[in-house]
Design a protein around this motif. Structure first.
Motif, PDB file in Angstrom:
ATOM      1  N   GLY A 141      26.545 -19.628   1.998  1.00 32.51           N
ATOM      2  CA  GLY A 141      26.763 -19.581   3.436  1.00 32.51           C
ATOM      3  C   GLY A 141      25.462 -19.611   4.219  1.00 32.51           C
ATOM      4  O   GLY A 141      24.386 -19.292   3.702  1.00 32.51           O
ATOM      5  N   GLY A 142      25.561 -20.015   5.483  1.00 31.71           N
ATOM      6  CA  GLY A 142      24.385 -20.083   6.336  1.00 31.71           C
ATOM      7  C   GLY A 142      23.802 -21.480   6.395  1.00 31.71           C
ATOM      8  O   GLY A 142      24.225 -22.392   5.680  1.00 31.71           O
ATOM      9  N   ASP A 143      22.798 -21.647   7.278  1.00 30.56           N
ATOM     10  CA  ASP A 143      22.171 -22.952   7.471  1.00 30.56           C
ATOM     11  C   ASP A 143      21.179 -23.303   6.383  1.00 30.56           C
ATOM     12  O   ASP A 143      20.725 -24.438   6.291  1.00 30.56           O
ATOM     13  N   ASN A 144      20.785 -22.326   5.567  1.00 26.38           N
ATOM     14  CA  ASN A 144      19.867 -22.588   4.471  1.00 26.38           C
ATOM     15  C   ASN A 144      20.321 -21.801   3.245  1.00 26.38           C
ATOM     16  O   ASN A 144      21.400 -21.213   3.246  1.00 26.38           O
ATOM     17  N   CYS A 145      19.503 -21.815   2.206  1.00 26.95           N
ATOM     18  CA  CYS A 145      19.897 -21.186   0.947  1.00 26.95           C
ATOM     19  C   CYS A 145      19.218 -19.841   0.712  1.00 26.95           C
ATOM     20  O   CYS A 145      19.018 -19.428  -0.436  1.00 26.95           O
ATOM     21  N   GLN A 146      18.872 -19.137   1.797  1.00 22.22           N
ATOM     22  CA  GLN A 146      18.239 -17.834   1.640  1.00 22.22           C
ATOM     23  C   GLN A 146      19.150 -16.846   0.911  1.00 22.22           C
ATOM     24  O   GLN A 146      18.674 -15.951   0.204  1.00 22.22           O
ATOM     25  N   ASN A 147      20.456 -16.987   1.089  1.00 22.18           N
ATOM     26  CA  ASN A 147      21.399 -16.061   0.469  1.00 22.18           C
ATOM     27  C   ASN A 147      21.887 -16.520  -0.901  1.00 22.18           C
ATOM     28  O   ASN A 147      22.683 -15.834  -1.541  1.00 22.18           O
ATOM     29  N   CYS A 148      21.419 -17.686  -1.356  1.00 20.04           N
ATOM     30  CA  CYS A 148      21.859 -18.205  -2.651  1.00 20.04           C
ATOM     31  C   CYS A 148      21.048 -17.581  -3.783  1.00 20.04           C
ATOM     32  O   CYS A 148      19.826 -17.408  -3.665  1.00 20.04           O
TER      33      CYS A 148
ATOM     34  N   ASP B 278      25.596 -31.775  -2.770  1.00 19.77           N
ATOM     35  CA  ASP B 278      26.294 -30.547  -3.153  1.00 19.77           C
ATOM     36  C   ASP B 278      26.505 -29.678  -1.914  1.00 19.77           C
ATOM     37  O   ASP B 278      26.140 -30.047  -0.797  1.00 19.77           O
ATOM     38  N   SER B 279      27.093 -28.495  -2.107  1.00 21.04           N
ATOM     39  CA  SER B 279      27.416 -27.630  -0.974  1.00 21.04           C
ATOM     40  C   SER B 279      26.175 -27.019  -0.333  1.00 21.04           C
ATOM     41  O   SER B 279      26.259 -26.438   0.752  1.00 21.04           O
ATOM     42  N   HIS B 280      25.027 -27.158  -0.964  1.00 21.93           N
ATOM     43  CA  HIS B 280      23.769 -26.624  -0.429  1.00 21.93           C
ATOM     44  C   HIS B 280      23.086 -27.619   0.516  1.00 21.93           C
ATOM     45  O   HIS B 280      21.977 -27.365   0.989  1.00 21.93           O
ATOM     46  N   LYS B 281      23.723 -28.723   0.768  1.00 19.11           N
ATOM     47  CA  LYS B 281      23.180 -29.777   1.628  1.00 19.11           C
ATOM     48  C   LYS B 281      22.849 -29.243   3.021  1.00 19.11           C
ATOM     49  O   LYS B 281      23.639 -28.527   3.630  1.00 19.11           O
ATOM     50  N   ASN B 282      21.657 -29.603   3.542  1.00 22.83           N
ATOM     51  CA  ASN B 282      21.295 -29.314   4.924  1.00 22.83           C
ATOM     52  C   ASN B 282      20.383 -30.430   5.432  1.00 22.83           C
ATOM     53  O   ASN B 282      20.084 -31.378   4.712  1.00 22.83           O
ATOM     54  N   ASP B 283      19.941 -30.306   6.677  1.00 22.86           N
ATOM     55  CA  ASP B 283      19.209 -31.397   7.322  1.00 22.86           C
ATOM     56  C   ASP B 283      17.693 -31.287   7.209  1.00 22.86           C
ATOM     57  O   ASP B 283      16.974 -32.122   7.769  1.00 22.86           O
TER      58      ASP B 283
ATOM     59  N   ALA C 144      12.524 -37.751   4.323  1.00 25.05           N
ATOM     60  CA  ALA C 144      13.108 -38.739   3.411  1.00 25.05           C
ATOM     61  C   ALA C 144      13.186 -40.112   4.071  1.00 25.05           C
ATOM     62  O   ALA C 144      12.931 -41.142   3.425  1.00 25.05           O
ATOM     63  N   ALA C 145      13.514 -40.151   5.355  1.00 23.44           N
ATOM     64  CA  ALA C 145      13.538 -41.423   6.076  1.00 23.44           C
ATOM     65  C   ALA C 145      12.139 -42.031   6.141  1.00 23.44           C
ATOM     66  O   ALA C 145      11.970 -43.250   6.036  1.00 23.44           O
ATOM     67  N   ALA C 146      11.134 -41.183   6.287  1.00 28.36           N
ATOM     68  CA  ALA C 146       9.752 -41.666   6.358  1.00 28.36           C
ATOM     69  C   ALA C 146       9.289 -42.233   5.021  1.00 28.36           C
ATOM     70  O   ALA C 146       8.633 -43.288   4.981  1.00 28.36           O
ATOM     71  N   THR C 147       9.628 -41.579   3.922  1.00 32.16           N
ATOM     72  CA  THR C 147       9.184 -42.080   2.612  1.00 32.16           C
ATOM     73  C   THR C 147       9.857 -43.409   2.292  1.00 32.16           C
ATOM     74  O   THR C 147       9.222 -44.319   1.743  1.00 32.16           O
ATOM     75  N   ALA C 148      11.141 -43.546   2.629  1.00 29.85           N
ATOM     76  CA  ALA C 148      11.834 -44.810   2.391  1.00 29.85           C
ATOM     77  C   ALA C 148      11.210 -45.929   3.220  1.00 29.85           C
ATOM     78  O   ALA C 148      11.025 -47.057   2.745  1.00 29.85           O
ATOM     79  N   SER C 149      10.865 -45.634   4.459  1.00 28.17           N
ATOM     80  CA  SER C 149      10.249 -46.635   5.331  1.00 28.17           C
ATOM     81  C   SER C 149       8.871 -47.033   4.807  1.00 28.17           C
ATOM     82  O   SER C 149       8.479 -48.208   4.879  1.00 28.17           O
ATOM     83  N   ALA C 150       8.124 -46.051   4.286  1.00 29.70           N
ATOM     84  CA  ALA C 150       6.792 -46.342   3.743  1.00 29.70           C
ATOM     85  C   ALA C 150       6.891 -47.256   2.529  1.00 29.70           C
ATOM     86  O   ALA C 150       6.057 -48.157   2.353  1.00 29.70           O
ATOM     87  N   TYR C 151       7.906 -47.043   1.684  1.00 27.29           N
ATOM     88  CA  TYR C 151       8.089 -47.942   0.542  1.00 27.29           C
ATOM     89  C   TYR C 151       8.409 -49.355   1.029  1.00 27.29           C
ATOM     90  O   TYR C 151       7.873 -50.340   0.494  1.00 27.29           O
ATOM     91  N   ALA C 152       9.280 -49.465   2.027  1.00 25.24           N
ATOM     92  CA  ALA C 152       9.638 -50.785   2.554  1.00 25.24           C
ATOM     93  C   ALA C 152       8.402 -51.498   3.093  1.00 25.24           C
ATOM     94  O   ALA C 152       8.233 -52.710   2.893  1.00 25.24           O
ATOM     95  N   LYS C 153       7.528 -50.755   3.750  1.00 23.95           N
ATOM     96  CA  LYS C 153       6.300 -51.340   4.289  1.00 23.95           C
ATOM     97  C   LYS C 153       5.420 -51.878   3.166  1.00 23.95           C
ATOM     98  O   LYS C 153       4.884 -52.993   3.268  1.00 23.95           O
TER      99      LYS C 153
END
Length: 282
Positions: free
Chosen positions: A132-139, A213-218, A224-233
């Motif tokens: 539960g929660g926005d992060n995995c501090q309680n996991c 998984d259920s631990h997914k957050n933003d 991750a978007a930046a690393t993918a863009s850097a590879y494309a470049k």
């Protein structure tokens, strides 16, 4: 886009995706996954396009097109270069922050386009749900998978099969079940490529932001978007300009596909007409 730019030959589908933990690839958050054909698979499989078979199991139906040859050649050349020298991706990421310092800061509640720290990359066993929660501090940390500590936080690049479909996956056991259903050793989940691969010649590049998984957050999405863009470049540096024009325009390819679909429909209608019973009045 094709009506405005009719000369388009191919595209790069750059974005974020979910890593699939497995023995084949040690995928971590912030890493990059690139679709690559293997065996009879064009690099992307549609995991939610299946049919039930007699023994009660499920069988994947159909296949998706491979990326155009010009992109596959560029990927092979870049991969060979990385076997000899380090990738330029870390330098691209540093230059991005140097030119745009604000991108490193948290904005609107989302962390910046920078590595979020290895301590925030936590992979839990598939049977352990989020506490539960926005992060995995309680996991419970005891439920984390044991993984080797990396010497660097620079993103690693993985090549292989990407699983694509319309189902939003946020459960580790479901994730593993869907991968098994495809019959392929997939290393990434995403939700866009399956609807595009057969209509638009492209290569799929995904930065890993979670583990489906259920631990997914933003937290990792922007980096991750930046690393993918850097590879494309970096990849585009290995696409020879003269070879780009060798492939047909996407608009022409789409017209050819429409013509083939029309011919198939006509043949089906003719076959249906020939099978109708004929009644005679003697």
């Amino acid at each position: 886009m094709l009506s405005s730019f009719p000369g388009v030959r191919f595209g790069l589908m750059v974005g974020i995706g979910a890593g699939i933990p497995g023995r084949r690839a040690d995928v971590r958050l912030g890493d990059i996954v690139v679709s690559r054909p293997e065996g009879t698979t064009g690099g992307v499989v549609q995991y939610d396009f299946v049919k039930a078979i007699q023994d009660g199991g499920l069988q994947r139906m159909g296949s998706l097109n491979s990326p155009p040859r010009v992109l596959l050649n560029a990927v092979a050349a870049l991969q060979a270069q990385h076997d000899r020298q380090p990738s330029h991706i870390p330098r691209f990421l540093r230059e991005m922050i140097t030119k745009n310092p604000t991108m490193a800061q948290t904005q609107q509640g989302l962390p910046g386009f920078v590595h979020q720290g290895s301590h925030n990359d936590r992979l839990f066993v598939a049977t352990f749900p989020h506490a539960g929660g926005d992060n995995c501090q309680n996991c419970n940390s005891a439920k984390q998978e044991n993984r080797t500590t990396r010497d660097s936080v620079d993103p690693q690049i993985h090549y292989g099969i990407i699983a694509s479909g319309n189902t939003f996956v946020k459960n580790a056991e479901t994730r593993n079940s869907l991968v098994q259903r495809t019959g392929e050793d997939c290393i990434c989940f995403e939700m866009e490529a399956a609807g595009l691969m057969n209509q638009f010649p492209c290569l799929v590049i995904r930065g890993i932001c979670d583990y489906a998984d259920s631990h997914k957050n933003d937290r990792w999405q922007r980096y991750a978007a930046a690393t993918a863009s850097a590879y494309a470049k970096e990849l585009l540096e290995y696409v020879p300009v003269p070879t780009v024009g060798e492939g047909g325009q996407v608009s022409d390819l789409n017209r050819q596909i429409e013509d083939l679909n029309r011919q198939v429909r006509d043949l089906r209608n003719q076959l249906a007409q020939s099978r109708r019973p004929v009644y005679r009045n003697d």
